[in-house]
Design a protein around this motif. Structure first.
Motif, short mmCIF file in Angstrom:
data_model
loop_
_atom_site.label_atom_id
_atom_site.label_comp_id
_atom_site.label_asym_id
_atom_site.label_seq_id
_atom_site.Cartn_x
_atom_site.Cartn_y
_atom_site.Cartn_z
N TYR A 11 0.82 -1.30 0.06
CA TYR A 11 0.23 0.04 -0.02
C TYR A 11 0.93 1.47 0.05
O TYR A 11 1.92 1.25 0.31
CB TYR A 11 -0.94 -0.12 1.21
N ASN A 12 0.12 2.44 -0.46
CA ASN A 12 0.96 3.85 -0.45
C ASN A 12 -0.49 4.73 -0.03
O ASN A 12 -1.35 4.89 -0.71
CB ASN A 12 1.30 3.91 -1.77
N ALA A 13 -0.36 4.83 1.31
CA ALA A 13 -1.42 5.97 1.84
C ALA A 13 -0.83 7.21 1.92
O ALA A 13 0.29 7.55 2.43
CB ALA A 13 -1.71 5.00 2.99
N GLY A 23 4.11 0.82 2.57
CA GLY A 23 4.16 -0.50 3.56
C GLY A 23 3.55 -1.75 2.82
O GLY A 23 3.06 -1.88 1.83
N SER A 24 3.74 -2.81 3.49
CA SER A 24 3.09 -4.29 3.04
C SER A 24 2.68 -4.98 4.20
O SER A 24 3.25 -5.06 5.25
CB SER A 24 4.24 -4.93 2.14
N LEU A 25 1.67 -5.63 3.72
CA LEU A 25 1.16 -6.59 5.03
C LEU A 25 1.05 -8.19 4.55
O LEU A 25 0.69 -8.14 3.09
CB LEU A 25 -0.15 -6.22 5.59
N SER A 26 1.18 -9.05 5.13
CA SER A 26 1.33 -10.52 4.59
C SER A 26 0.12 -11.15 5.21
O SER A 26 0.06 -10.91 6.62
CB SER A 26 2.39 -11.38 4.48
#
Length: 138
Positions: A11-13, A23-26
């Motif tokens: 994501y890019n917020a 960031g990134s989330l798994s």
């Protein structure tokens, strides 16, 4: 066969009045078992040849070879051409089920991994007009 399933989000917020955040989330991993080869159905009959009017006995064994619970499941077994199901003859795991019919469908209970269910029933060969036929089963 087990298929692992995991997802990731990048994501890019840009919240109001703040600097952008990247960031990134798994996700967690979820395993999905493909059951197509994990269930077996074996049909046996007590006779190889039958004559018109004769009764024969069928036995169907369904085994859950997977690691998941199967069911409850509706099992349908088509009648061979020229035969009729004998009402009230169904047994599931040795218990008579007078309202069941394998031609329209029999409800079997849940099968745990490694368990089997046996469905038994009788069929009769219809009498042909000339009475001179015999039928090969299986």
């Amino acid at each position: 066969m087990i298929i692992p399933n995991t997802s990731a989000v990048i994501y890019n917020a840009v919240p109001p009045n703040e600097a952008g955040k990247r960031g990134s989330l798994s996700s967690n991993t979820v395993n999905t078992e493909v059951l197509s080869d994990a269930i077996t159905k074996v049909i046996k009959t007590d006779k190889t040849f039958v004559n018109a009017g004769e009764i024969f006995h069928n036995t169907i064994t369904i085994t859950n070879n997977s690691s998941a619970v199967l069911g409850p499941t509706h099992i349908v077994n088509n009648a061979p051409n020229g035969t009729s199901y004998i009402d009230g003859s169904v047994k599931i795991n040795g218990v008579t089920k007078p309202n069941s019919n394998p031609i329209t469908g029999v409800l079997i209970p849940n099968l745990n991994p490694g368990e089997s269910v046996t469905i038994e029933y009788d069929m009769q060969v219809n009498k042909p007009f000339d009475g001179k036929h015999n039928y090969k089963l299986g």
